[in-house]
Design an enzyme around this catalytic site. Structure first.
Site, PDB file in Angstrom:
ATOM      1  N   GLN A  34       0.813  -1.223   0.000  1.00 42.28           N
ATOM      2  CA  GLN A  34       0.000   0.000   0.000  1.00 42.28           C
ATOM      3  C   GLN A  34       0.850   1.278   0.000  1.00 42.28           C
ATOM      4  O   GLN A  34       0.389   2.316  -0.453  1.00 42.28           O
ATOM      5  CB  GLN A  34      -0.906   0.017   1.232  1.00 42.28           C
ATOM      6  CG  GLN A  34      -1.880  -1.134   1.307  1.00 42.28           C
ATOM      7  CD  GLN A  34      -3.158  -0.840   0.556  1.00 42.28           C
ATOM      8  OE1 GLN A  34      -3.181  -0.819  -0.679  1.00 42.28           O
ATOM      9  NE2 GLN A  34      -4.224  -0.625   1.274  1.00 42.28           N
ATOM     10  N   HIS A  85      -0.576   4.031  -2.868  1.00 40.10           N
ATOM     11  CA  HIS A  85      -1.917   4.155  -2.292  1.00 40.10           C
ATOM     12  C   HIS A  85      -1.928   5.054  -1.058  1.00 40.10           C
ATOM     13  O   HIS A  85      -2.752   5.949  -0.941  1.00 40.10           O
ATOM     14  CB  HIS A  85      -2.453   2.763  -1.944  1.00 40.10           C
ATOM     15  CG  HIS A  85      -3.845   2.746  -1.395  1.00 40.10           C
ATOM     16  ND1 HIS A  85      -4.121   2.914  -0.066  1.00 40.10           N
ATOM     17  CD2 HIS A  85      -5.028   2.591  -2.021  1.00 40.10           C
ATOM     18  CE1 HIS A  85      -5.436   2.853   0.113  1.00 40.10           C
ATOM     19  NE2 HIS A  85      -6.003   2.657  -1.060  1.00 40.10           N
ATOM     20  N   ASP A  86      -0.985   4.782  -0.148  1.00 42.00           N
ATOM     21  CA  ASP A  86      -0.950   5.552   1.103  1.00 42.00           C
ATOM     22  C   ASP A  86       0.027   6.727   1.041  1.00 42.00           C
ATOM     23  O   ASP A  86       0.167   7.458   2.014  1.00 42.00           O
ATOM     24  CB  ASP A  86      -0.502   4.639   2.263  1.00 42.00           C
ATOM     25  CG  ASP A  86      -1.504   3.525   2.548  1.00 42.00           C
ATOM     26  OD1 ASP A  86      -2.605   3.559   1.986  1.00 42.00           O
ATOM     27  OD2 ASP A  86      -1.159   2.630   3.345  1.00 42.00           O
ATOM     28  N   THR A  87       0.736   6.859  -0.084  1.00 39.41           N
ATOM     29  CA  THR A  87       1.909   7.731  -0.091  1.00 39.41           C
ATOM     30  C   THR A  87       1.984   8.709  -1.252  1.00 39.41           C
ATOM     31  O   THR A  87       2.688   9.711  -1.164  1.00 39.41           O
ATOM     32  CB  THR A  87       3.176   6.846  -0.199  1.00 39.41           C
ATOM     33  OG1 THR A  87       2.977   5.949  -1.307  1.00 39.41           O
ATOM     34  CG2 THR A  87       3.422   6.049   1.079  1.00 39.41           C
TER      35      THR A  87
END
Ligand code: NAG
Ligand code: NAG
Ligand code: NAG
Ligand code: NAG
Ligand code: NAG
Length: 290
Positions: A184, A189-191
């Protein structure tokens, strides 16, 4: 008699060993490696210097007219190996019946693995892992949702953690169909895409020096979807010795995520799943077997 039997046994063993590693020669390539990032528009990705660098290489090609097929992530991943979204419109866990790409590959003896960073292995069916970090997310792993993979232990064992790829490269055991999903963070996605491409450059450059990974290999670098802000226009690139780009390194042909299936099916003459793969345009315009 005893000697004769041993010779026969030896021959049988050698035959089996040779066929475990047998390569099914393709029309355009002998191996395909899909690397799938996250949640980025075409215009955001296009500005990433590493992606610009890849598409500018002698065997690099930008697919400038490639669209994802759905929101959110999961139906896009399902589409890539199933030929339809199976009616899924969310990121929840689903069990899907019917044939998929793996049935076609196995029928022709084409080896495959799905590499998922931070996947715990052992046919893990949970939504996230490891607990507390959620680096692995099931919604980016379409294989586990296919009943005929999840319920078949030999097939399910081909869903492996991302680190297995280094082992397979070192042992010259990289399968002919590779589906790689970064975790992720590394997928963006998270970054965000800048973090993802920094990770990707470090991860990819060293592997591009390994013939066990690159020989007659078509690499597809793509995104499952845009960030939801636009028309689902995504950035995709082809790379590798099968790619013979035009001088502007720009393929403007209209493609979508069903094009992945169409490409694999055409390359190994696999037939089709009688879903949207049957009418999709394969990415083969600028491909030629090395
Ligand atoms: C891409 O980057 C590599 C190393 O960072 C460099 O050697 C190469 O010249 C670059 N290629 C292009 C086409 O810009
Ligand atoms: C999918 O099947 C598994 C058994 O393989 C079951 O435990 C799970 O509840 C099912 N999930 C859904 C969403 O139907
Ligand atoms: C996708 O990216 C956008 C920004 O580009 C961000 O606002 C959004 O939270 C991201 N979605 C997810 C699920 O991380
Ligand atoms: C690729 O071709 C399209 C259509 O002609 C054009 O809009 C786009 O600017 C081109 N991109 C690059 C990087 O050459
Ligand atoms: C797809 O597969 C079906 C069933 O095997 C076959 O009848 C059909 O001709 C195939 N379509 C294409 C476009 O190859």
């Amino acid at each position: 008699m005893k000697y004769f039997t041993s010779v026969i046994l030896l021959l049988i063993t050698a035959f089996i060993a040779a066929n475990v590693n047998a390569i099914v020669t393709g029309t355009y390539f002998d191996r395909i490696v899909l690397i799938i990032f996250e949640n980025t528009t075409f215009s955001q990705a296009e500005q990433q210097s590493f992606l610009k660098n890849l598409t500018s290489r002698a065997n690099g090609l930008l697919l400038s007219n490639h669209f994802a097929v759905a929101y959110p992530s999961q139906p896009n991943h399902i589409a890539i190996i199933y030929g339809s979204t199976a009616g899924i419109t969310d990121d929840n866990s689903h069990n899907i019946t019917g044939n998929n790409l793996i049935d076609l590959l196995e029928a022709k003896g084409v080896s495959w693995k799905a590499y998922m960073e931070d996947f715990p292995g052992n046919c893990f069916t949970g939504t996230f892992a490891p607990s507390g970090t959620d680096l692995y997310a099931r919604n980016h792993n379409p294989f586990i949702s296919m009943n005929n993979i999840r319920q078949n232990s030999a097939r399910c064992a081909n869903i492996v953690p991302g680190t297995q790829l280094d082992t397979d490269i070192n042992n010259n055991q990289v399968p002919q169909f590779v589906y790689f999903v970064p975790n992720q963070k590394n997928a963006g996605h998270d970054t965000g895409v800048a973090f993802a491409m920094n990770w990707f450059q470090n991860w990819f450059e060293s592997k591009l020096k390994k013939p066990a990974f690159t020989t007659n290999t078509l690499f597809i670098i793509t995104f499952d979807k845009d960030d939801g802000s636009q028309s689902n226009h995504i950035f995709s690139a082809l790379l590798g010795t099968p790619v013979h780009p035009p001088s502007d390194h720009n393929d403007t042909t209209a493609y979508n995520h069903y094009s992945h299936l169409a490409t694999v099916e055409l390359n190994w003459n696999l037939g089709n799943l009688s879903r949207q793969d049957a009418t999709a345009t394969p990415f083969t315009k600028f491909l030629q077997h090395p």
